[in-house]
Enzyme design. Structure first.
Site, PDB file in Angstrom:
ATOM      1  N   ARG A  78      29.485  -3.298  98.088  1.00 42.70           N
ATOM      2  CA  ARG A  78      29.521  -3.394  96.631  1.00 42.70           C
ATOM      3  C   ARG A  78      28.926  -4.735  96.208  1.00 42.70           C
ATOM      4  O   ARG A  78      29.472  -5.800  96.522  1.00 42.70           O
ATOM      5  CB  ARG A  78      30.961  -3.260  96.130  1.00 42.70           C
ATOM      6  CG  ARG A  78      31.540  -1.860  96.296  1.00 42.70           C
ATOM      7  CD  ARG A  78      30.724  -0.841  95.559  1.00 42.70           C
ATOM      8  NE  ARG A  78      31.373   0.471  95.482  1.00 42.70           N
ATOM      9  CZ  ARG A  78      30.821   1.516  94.883  1.00 42.70           C
ATOM     10  NH1 ARG A  78      29.610   1.416  94.344  1.00 42.70           N
ATOM     11  NH2 ARG A  78      31.448   2.674  94.845  1.00 42.70           N
ATOM     12  N   ALA A  90      32.264   8.955  95.606  1.00 40.34           N
ATOM     13  CA  ALA A  90      32.314   9.136  94.154  1.00 40.34           C
ATOM     14  C   ALA A  90      30.907   9.010  93.595  1.00 40.34           C
ATOM     15  O   ALA A  90      29.999   8.511  94.271  1.00 40.34           O
ATOM     16  CB  ALA A  90      33.235   8.105  93.507  1.00 40.34           C
ATOM     17  N   GLU A 115      27.345  14.742  94.741  1.00 44.05           N
ATOM     18  CA  GLU A 115      27.645  13.402  95.240  1.00 44.05           C
ATOM     19  C   GLU A 115      28.302  13.423  96.617  1.00 44.05           C
ATOM     20  O   GLU A 115      28.066  12.538  97.437  1.00 44.05           O
ATOM     21  CB  GLU A 115      28.531  12.647  94.240  1.00 44.05           C
ATOM     22  CG  GLU A 115      27.818  12.224  92.973  1.00 44.05           C
ATOM     23  CD  GLU A 115      26.859  11.061  93.195  1.00 44.05           C
ATOM     24  OE1 GLU A 115      26.885  10.452  94.297  1.00 44.05           O
ATOM     25  OE2 GLU A 115      26.075  10.754  92.283  1.00 44.05           O
ATOM     26  N   GLU A 119      26.485  11.303  99.580  1.00 43.63           N
ATOM     27  CA  GLU A 119      27.129  10.119 100.155  1.00 43.63           C
ATOM     28  C   GLU A 119      27.669  10.338 101.555  1.00 43.63           C
ATOM     29  O   GLU A 119      27.769   9.379 102.331  1.00 43.63           O
ATOM     30  CB  GLU A 119      28.247   9.632  99.230  1.00 43.63           C
ATOM     31  CG  GLU A 119      27.731   9.106  97.901  1.00 43.63           C
ATOM     32  CD  GLU A 119      28.729   8.226  97.192  1.00 43.63           C
ATOM     33  OE1 GLU A 119      29.927   8.219  97.578  1.00 43.63           O
ATOM     34  OE2 GLU A 119      28.322   7.538  96.234  1.00 43.63           O
ATOM     35  N   PRO A 137      40.568   2.382  79.256  1.00 46.12           N
ATOM     36  CA  PRO A 137      40.471   2.803  77.862  1.00 46.12           C
ATOM     37  C   PRO A 137      40.435   1.657  76.855  1.00 46.12           C
ATOM     38  O   PRO A 137      40.052   1.884  75.703  1.00 46.12           O
ATOM     39  CB  PRO A 137      41.715   3.678  77.663  1.00 46.12           C
ATOM     40  CG  PRO A 137      42.667   3.243  78.730  1.00 46.12           C
ATOM     41  CD  PRO A 137      41.814   2.851  79.892  1.00 46.12           C
ATOM     42  N   GLY A 138      40.807   0.453  77.268  1.00 44.48           N
ATOM     43  CA  GLY A 138      40.715  -0.682  76.356  1.00 44.48           C
ATOM     44  C   GLY A 138      39.295  -1.148  76.121  1.00 44.48           C
ATOM     45  O   GLY A 138      39.026  -1.846  75.129  1.00 44.48           O
ATOM     46  N   GLU A 142      34.931   5.771  79.787  1.00 47.50           N
ATOM     47  CA  GLU A 142      34.666   6.398  81.084  1.00 47.50           C
ATOM     48  C   GLU A 142      35.836   7.287  81.522  1.00 47.50           C
ATOM     49  O   GLU A 142      36.983   6.836  81.586  1.00 47.50           O
ATOM     50  CB  GLU A 142      34.423   5.337  82.143  1.00 47.50           C
ATOM     51  CG  GLU A 142      34.174   5.891  83.534  1.00 47.50           C
ATOM     52  CD  GLU A 142      34.005   4.797  84.578  1.00 47.50           C
ATOM     53  OE1 GLU A 142      34.087   5.130  85.772  1.00 47.50           O
ATOM     54  OE2 GLU A 142      33.798   3.632  84.199  1.00 47.50           O
ATOM     55  N   GLU A 161      18.532   4.951  96.302  1.00 45.36           N
ATOM     56  CA  GLU A 161      17.956   3.657  96.647  1.00 45.36           C
ATOM     57  C   GLU A 161      18.906   2.534  96.230  1.00 45.36           C
ATOM     58  O   GLU A 161      19.432   2.537  95.112  1.00 45.36           O
ATOM     59  CB  GLU A 161      16.610   3.477  95.937  1.00 45.36           C
ATOM     60  CG  GLU A 161      15.884   2.210  96.349  1.00 45.36           C
ATOM     61  CD  GLU A 161      14.482   2.134  95.794  1.00 45.36           C
ATOM     62  OE1 GLU A 161      13.864   1.063  95.920  1.00 45.36           O
ATOM     63  OE2 GLU A 161      14.008   3.151  95.232  1.00 45.36           O
ATOM     64  N   GLU A 163      21.818   2.060  97.532  1.00 47.09           N
ATOM     65  CA  GLU A 163      23.180   2.436  97.908  1.00 47.09           C
ATOM     66  C   GLU A 163      23.366   2.153  99.394  1.00 47.09           C
ATOM     67  O   GLU A 163      22.561   2.597 100.222  1.00 47.09           O
ATOM     68  CB  GLU A 163      23.396   3.914  97.615  1.00 47.09           C
ATOM     69  CG  GLU A 163      24.845   4.348  97.525  1.00 47.09           C
ATOM     70  CD  GLU A 163      24.964   5.746  96.958  1.00 47.09           C
ATOM     71  OE1 GLU A 163      25.970   6.007  96.283  1.00 47.09           O
ATOM     72  OE2 GLU A 163      24.069   6.579  97.176  1.00 47.09           O
TER      73      GLU A 163
END
Length: 208
Positions: A78, A90, A115, A119, A137-138, A142, A161, A163
């Site tokens: 990440r 995901a 997905e 993956e 939600p604040g 999403e 690309e 990933e």
């Protein structure tokens, strides 16, 4: 402009898109999200608030069961963290821009099938949608859709690309509990999916 998702007393008075995140993939340009500065007015009081809001098409999280007691996790790099995490597979739904929002252009079911294959290389014979929730939600609209995937057939992953997925491995339930306790699984979407899976095993405390 009135938002049908808000109570009647609220209306948008201004929406400015500060950032548009679009990436190129084998499917063409994918709109990942908009970062907006939105002013919302209370028509009853006349007062307005301005918020930075991430508009997003939503994501799917897949819980792939290699067997009734084993779940496949991926080890993914990440970029924001500068390191790797053990996660559930995901992916983001396809989306398009409309009136300052991101509208999904594919169903959660189609996204989950696509997905999982991309993956992990797995195709699943059986799908079960178990949860839908808001990620943050604040500050974002999403939506996260959680699926159980069973009857896996192995194949070849096809990563986007950029990933970076180092490994896909099945873990039994006891090891997954230890990984969660040790902090080896630390992202919210994976924790939610695993909690549903652990709760639904024989003898588990059922969530729903």
């Amino acid at each position: 402009m009135t938002d049908p998702g808000l109570p009647d007393e609220f209306e948008w008075s201004d929406v400015t898109t500060e950032c548009r995140d679009a990436r190129v993939s084998a499917r063409g340009e994918e709109l990942r999200c908009l970062v907006n500065r939105e002013t919302i007015r209370n028509t009853a009081t006349g007062r307005a608030v301005t918020r930075v809001i991430i508009r997003h098409p939503g994501i799917c999280v897949m819980v792939p069961f290699a067997s009734p007691g084993e779940i496949v996790l991926i080890r993914q790099y990440r970029y924001p963290l500068g390191g790797e995490l053990w996660e559930l597979p995901a992916g983001t739904l396809g989306g398009r821009e409309e009136a300052g929002r991101v509208i999904a252009t594919e169903s959660p079911e189609d996204c989950a099938v696509r997905e999982l294959l991309e993956e992990t290389g797995y195709e699943a014979a059986e799908w079960d949608k178990v949860a839908t929730y808001y990620a943050m939600p604040g500050g974002s609209d999403e939506v996260v859709h959680v699926f159980f995937a069973r009857g896996l057939t192995p194949g070849r992953p096809d990563l986007d690309e950029g990933e970076v997925i180092r490994e896909a491995r099945a873990f039994d339930m006891a090891e997954l509990e230890r990984m969660i306790a040790r902090g080896d699984v630390r992202d919210a979407k994976s924790l939610v999916g695993l909690f549903y899976a652990l709760a639904r095993r024989p003898g588990g405390v059922r969530i729903v």
